[in-house]
Design a protein around this motif. Structure first.
Motif, short mmCIF file in Angstrom:
data_model
loop_
_atom_site.label_atom_id
_atom_site.label_comp_id
_atom_site.label_asym_id
_atom_site.label_seq_id
_atom_site.Cartn_x
_atom_site.Cartn_y
_atom_site.Cartn_z
N ARG A 67 0.88 -1.19 0.00
CA ARG A 67 0.00 0.00 0.00
C ARG A 67 0.91 1.23 0.00
O ARG A 67 1.79 1.36 0.84
N VAL A 68 0.69 2.14 -0.89
CA VAL A 68 1.48 3.37 -1.01
C VAL A 68 0.67 4.53 -0.41
O VAL A 68 -0.46 4.77 -0.83
N GLU A 69 1.27 5.22 0.57
CA GLU A 69 0.63 6.37 1.20
C GLU A 69 1.45 7.64 0.88
O GLU A 69 2.67 7.64 1.04
N GLU A 70 0.81 8.68 0.47
CA GLU A 70 1.45 9.96 0.15
C GLU A 70 1.03 11.02 1.19
O GLU A 70 -0.17 11.22 1.40
N LEU A 71 2.04 11.66 1.83
CA LEU A 71 1.78 12.68 2.85
C LEU A 71 2.41 14.01 2.39
O LEU A 71 3.59 14.04 1.98
N ASP A 123 -0.89 18.01 9.34
CA ASP A 123 -0.88 16.56 9.60
C ASP A 123 0.20 15.85 8.80
O ASP A 123 0.24 14.62 8.74
N GLY A 124 1.06 16.61 8.13
CA GLY A 124 2.05 15.97 7.27
C GLY A 124 3.38 15.77 7.99
O GLY A 124 3.48 15.82 9.20
#
Length: 280
Positions: free
Chosen positions: A200-204, A210-211
Motif C-alpha cells: 500500500r502506497v501512502e502519500e503525505l 498533519d504531514g
C-alpha cells in the motif's frame, strides 16, 4: 439300539421302511425279558390302521419324530399275523424265518441300507427290567400307550377314528454371519481462511499540519528497492481418530408361518339290503 427314552417317544409316531416307504403307526414294542432291550415293534397298517404287523426293532433308529426300520414295506405287509401282547418262542421263530433274521439278536442276515438321517443324541437311561415270565420270552413294555376302550359286541356301537396334524418346531442353523472392517475413501471439502500481504502506497504532504516536517527529511532517504511479501497457504494432513463403538448382539424376532398337510378320517356308512319278499 433304541434307548428307553426313544422307545417312549416312538410310540404313536410314523414308521418308515428301508426304502423310505411309510409302514404305519407305531403301536407298542416287545422287549426281551432278560435284557429289557426292544426287539420287535407292533405297527398298525392298512387304510385306517385296522391291521397289525410285527417288525424287527433291533436295528431301528428314531430321529426327527420318525421310526425307521431296516425292513421293506412288502416284508411288513406280508408278515405273519400275531395276536396278544406276548410272543412265545414259536411265534418269534416264525417271525425270524419271515424276515431272514439269524440268532436271537434281532439283526437281519443281510444288511439293508437305511436312509441317512440327522439324529440328536439324547441321554440313554437304563432299561426297565421286565418281570420274570417263564411262559413267554417277549412281552410289551410298560411304556406302551394304554389301549383304547373297545366297545363290547352287545352295545351296537362303533368307534370312528381320524388323523390329526401334529406340528412342532425345531431350532436349526440358517445362516452364518461374519463381522469385518474395511476402509471407504470419500471426498471431503473444507473452507479455510488464508491471509496474504499486499503493498500500500501512502502519500503525505510536506509542511502540512498533519504531514511530515521538512526538517526531518535527510538527503538520500527513500523506499527500499524491493520487499518480500508473505502469504498463507493451506496445509493438509490426515489423522485417524476414534469416532464410535460398534457392538454386535442377537435378538429373537417372532414370526408366523402357515403349514398344511393331508389327514384322513373314517366315515360311517349304513348299507341296507332288502330281504326276499319284502320291500324297504
Amino acid at each position: 439300539m433304541l434307548s428307553q427314552r426313544e422307545v417312549t417317544s416312538a410310540i404313536g409316531s410314523t414308521a418308515y421302511g428301508s426304502g423310505g416307504d411309510k409302514l404305519g403307526t407305531v403301536e407298542h414294542f416287545f422287549v426281551d425279558d432278560r435284557t429289557g432291550e426292544p426287539t420287535w415293534v407292533a405297527v398298525t397298517t392298512g387304510l385306517f390302521g385296522t391291521k397289525h404287523s410285527i417288525a424287527p426293532a433291533g436295528d431301528a433308529t428314531f430321529a426327527d419324530g420318525h421310526l425307521r426300520l431296516p425292513v421293506t414295506a412288502d416284508a411288513v405287509k406280508n408278515a405273519p399275523a400275531m395276536a396278544g401282547d406276548h410272543l412265545d418262542p414259536g411265534e418269534e421263530a416264525e417271525l425270524r424265518r419271515h424276515y431272514g433274521i439269524a440268532g436271537t439278536t434281532g439283526a437281519p442276515v443281510q444288511d439293508t441300507p437305511v436312509p441317512a438321517t440327522d439324529t440328536v443324541t439324547v441321554p440313554v437311561t437304563p432299561p426297565v427290567p421286565a418281570p420274570e415270565d417263564t411262559t413267554a420270552r417277549h412281552a410289551a413294555p410298560e411304556v406302551a400307550a394304554p389301549p383304547a376302550a373297545v366297545p363290547t359286541a352287545t352295545d351296537g356301537a362303533m368307534t370312528r377314528s381320524e388323523e390329526r396334524l401334529r406340528v412342532s418346531t425345531e431350532r436349526v442353523p440358517e445362516r452364518r454371519v461374519r463381522v469385518s472392517r474395511y476402509v471407504v475413501t470419500e471426498e471431503v471439502q473444507v473452507t479455510v481462511p488464508i491471509r496474504r500481504e499486499e503493498i500500500r502506497v501512502e502519500e503525505l504532504p510536506l509542511g502540512a499540519t498533519d504531514g511530515v516536517p521538512a526538517s526531518s527529511l535527510t538527503a538520500g532517504t527513500g523506499l527500499p528497492a524491493e520487499m518480500v511479501l508473505h502469504a498463507e497457504r493451506p496445509v493438509v494432513t490426515v489423522e485417524v481418530v476414534p469416532v464410535e463403538r460398534v457392538r454386535l448382539s442377537v435378538e429373537v424376532v417372532q414370526g408366523q408361518e402357515t403349514v398344511s398337510g393331508q389327514v384322513r378320517r373314517e366315515q360311517i356308512a349304513v348299507d341296507e339290503e332288502a330281504l326276499p319278499g319284502r320291500e324297504v
